[in-house]
Motif scaffolding. Structure first.
Motif, mmCIF file in Angstrom:
data_model
loop_
_atom_site.group_PDB
_atom_site.id
_atom_site.type_symbol
_atom_site.label_atom_id
_atom_site.label_comp_id
_atom_site.label_asym_id
_atom_site.label_seq_id
_atom_site.Cartn_x
_atom_site.Cartn_y
_atom_site.Cartn_z
ATOM 1 N N LYS A 136 10.937 6.892 3.159
ATOM 2 C CA LYS A 136 11.493 7.582 4.322
ATOM 3 C C LYS A 136 12.772 6.911 4.792
ATOM 4 C CE LYS A 136 10.385 9.153 8.968
ATOM 5 N NZ LYS A 136 9.388 9.167 10.043
ATOM 6 N N LEU A 137 12.772 5.562 4.846
ATOM 7 C CA LEU A 137 13.967 4.841 5.260
ATOM 8 C C LEU A 137 15.109 5.060 4.279
ATOM 9 C CD1 LEU A 137 12.409 1.471 6.437
ATOM 10 C CD2 LEU A 137 13.475 3.219 7.869
ATOM 11 N N ALA A 138 14.771 5.163 2.981
ATOM 12 C CA ALA A 138 15.793 5.370 1.952
ATOM 13 C C ALA A 138 16.155 6.844 1.806
ATOM 14 C CB ALA A 138 15.311 4.817 0.616
ATOM 15 N N ARG A 139 15.480 7.681 2.551
ATOM 16 C CA ARG A 139 15.703 9.135 2.492
ATOM 17 C C ARG A 139 15.498 9.668 1.074
ATOM 18 N NH1 ARG A 139 18.996 10.985 7.257
ATOM 19 N NH2 ARG A 139 19.160 9.155 8.540
ATOM 20 N N ILE A 140 14.397 9.196 0.463
ATOM 21 C CA ILE A 140 14.028 9.627 -0.874
ATOM 22 C C ILE A 140 12.709 10.381 -0.756
ATOM 23 C CG2 ILE A 140 13.380 8.876 -3.186
ATOM 24 C CD1 ILE A 140 15.035 6.335 -2.689
ATOM 25 N N LYS A 141 12.667 11.573 -1.327
ATOM 26 C CA LYS A 141 11.439 12.348 -1.295
ATOM 27 C C LYS A 141 10.592 11.981 -2.505
ATOM 28 C CE LYS A 141 9.688 17.038 -0.992
ATOM 29 N NZ LYS A 141 10.052 18.458 -0.942
ATOM 30 N N ILE A 142 9.372 11.526 -2.261
ATOM 31 C CA ILE A 142 8.464 11.172 -3.357
ATOM 32 C C ILE A 142 7.144 11.884 -3.143
ATOM 33 C CG2 ILE A 142 9.512 8.932 -3.818
ATOM 34 C CD1 ILE A 142 7.227 7.632 -2.263
ATOM 35 N N ASP A 143 6.483 12.232 -4.245
ATOM 36 C CA ASP A 143 5.159 12.842 -4.132
ATOM 37 C C ASP A 143 4.092 11.758 -4.295
ATOM 38 O OD1 ASP A 143 4.928 12.327 -6.852
ATOM 39 O OD2 ASP A 143 5.534 14.345 -7.414
ATOM 40 N N GLU A 144 2.832 12.167 -4.211
ATOM 41 C CA GLU A 144 1.734 11.196 -4.238
ATOM 42 C C GLU A 144 1.658 10.462 -5.566
ATOM 43 O OE1 GLU A 144 -0.363 10.010 -1.866
ATOM 44 O OE2 GLU A 144 0.973 11.115 -0.545
ATOM 45 N N ALA A 145 1.940 11.143 -6.676
ATOM 46 C CA ALA A 145 1.881 10.491 -7.984
ATOM 47 C C ALA A 145 2.954 9.411 -8.092
ATOM 48 C CB ALA A 145 2.058 11.528 -9.093
ATOM 49 N N GLU A 146 4.160 9.731 -7.607
ATOM 50 C CA GLU A 146 5.235 8.736 -7.632
ATOM 51 C C GLU A 146 4.901 7.562 -6.719
ATOM 52 O OE1 GLU A 146 9.323 11.189 -8.385
ATOM 53 O OE2 GLU A 146 8.298 11.486 -6.467
ATOM 54 N N ALA A 147 4.325 7.850 -5.551
ATOM 55 C CA ALA A 147 3.962 6.789 -4.611
ATOM 56 C C ALA A 147 2.952 5.841 -5.247
ATOM 57 C CB ALA A 147 3.410 7.382 -3.320
ATOM 58 N N GLU A 148 1.999 6.416 -5.985
ATOM 59 C CA GLU A 148 0.974 5.575 -6.627
ATOM 60 C C GLU A 148 1.602 4.642 -7.656
ATOM 61 O OE1 GLU A 148 -2.555 3.995 -6.722
ATOM 62 O OE2 GLU A 148 -2.250 5.833 -5.561
ATOM 63 N N ASP A 160 0.832 -1.194 0.000
ATOM 64 C CA ASP A 160 0.000 0.000 0.000
ATOM 65 C C ASP A 160 0.875 1.256 0.000
ATOM 66 O OD1 ASP A 160 1.023 -0.139 2.503
ATOM 67 O OD2 ASP A 160 -0.890 -0.149 3.562
ATOM 68 N N LYS A 161 0.235 2.399 -0.166
ATOM 69 C CA LYS A 161 0.980 3.654 -0.258
ATOM 70 C C LYS A 161 1.698 3.984 1.046
ATOM 71 C CE LYS A 161 -1.821 6.801 -1.876
ATOM 72 N NZ LYS A 161 -2.407 7.937 -2.604
ATOM 73 N N ALA A 162 1.131 3.572 2.168
ATOM 74 C CA ALA A 162 1.795 3.841 3.454
ATOM 75 C C ALA A 162 3.132 3.103 3.521
ATOM 76 C CB ALA A 162 0.895 3.423 4.614
ATOM 77 N N THR A 163 3.151 1.871 3.012
ATOM 78 C CA THR A 163 4.401 1.109 2.994
ATOM 79 C C THR A 163 5.413 1.763 2.069
ATOM 80 O OG1 THR A 163 3.158 -0.916 3.412
ATOM 81 C CG2 THR A 163 5.406 -1.172 2.592
ATOM 82 N N VAL A 164 4.943 2.243 0.902
ATOM 83 C CA VAL A 164 5.836 2.928 -0.031
ATOM 84 C C VAL A 164 6.415 4.179 0.608
ATOM 85 C CG1 VAL A 164 5.937 4.200 -2.211
ATOM 86 C CG2 VAL A 164 4.760 1.990 -2.097
ATOM 87 N N HIS A 165 5.589 4.929 1.287
ATOM 88 C CA HIS A 165 6.095 6.133 1.964
ATOM 89 C C HIS A 165 7.084 5.754 3.070
ATOM 90 C CE1 HIS A 165 3.941 9.346 -0.014
ATOM 91 N NE2 HIS A 165 2.802 8.649 0.066
ATOM 92 N N GLY A 166 6.829 4.645 3.777
ATOM 93 C CA GLY A 166 7.756 4.187 4.804
ATOM 94 C C GLY A 166 9.101 3.796 4.215
ATOM 95 N N ILE A 167 9.075 3.089 3.077
ATOM 96 C CA ILE A 167 10.320 2.691 2.406
ATOM 97 C C ILE A 167 11.069 3.929 1.925
ATOM 98 C CG2 ILE A 167 11.246 1.496 0.380
ATOM 99 C CD1 ILE A 167 8.892 -0.501 0.709
#
Length: 95
Positions: A13-25, A4-11
């Motif tokens: 964050k751990l990788a210190r990569i800034k992603i927006d909602e479109a990239e997360a999707e 899910d998107k929460a897991t993608v945002h968590g990954i």
């Protein structure tokens, strides 16, 4: 395996990569596909298959294991900032 998107945002964050909602999707789909493929690999029967490091049968060339001084002290010391009597000269570090 679905991500899910929460897991993608968590990954991210751990990788210190800034992603927006479109990239997360888009990453949700890509990561889910990768994990599905890994699960498919886990279903392959590898019983009796020898581990290998190359698809081509070959032996690595080996040289004799002999200790030498290299025989090239002048070449080694050529780039030294300062050399004396065949050794590197370094500044005194202990008072």
């Amino acid at each position: 395996m679905a991500i899910d998107k929460a897991t993608v945002h968590g990954i991210a964050k751990l990788a210190r990569i800034k992603i927006d909602e479109a990239e997360a999707e888009s990453l949700v789909g890509e990561l889910s596909n990768i994990l599905d493929w890994v699960e498919q690999l886990g279903q392959v029967d590898t019983e009796g298959v020898r581990p290998m490091t190359s698809v081509v049968e070959m032996r690595l060339p080996l040289r004799a294991d002999a200790m030498t001084d290299g025989g090239k002290p002048d070449d080694v010391l050529r780039n030294a900032p300062e050399a004396a009597h065949g050794f590197f000269v370094v500044p005194k570090v202990v008072e």
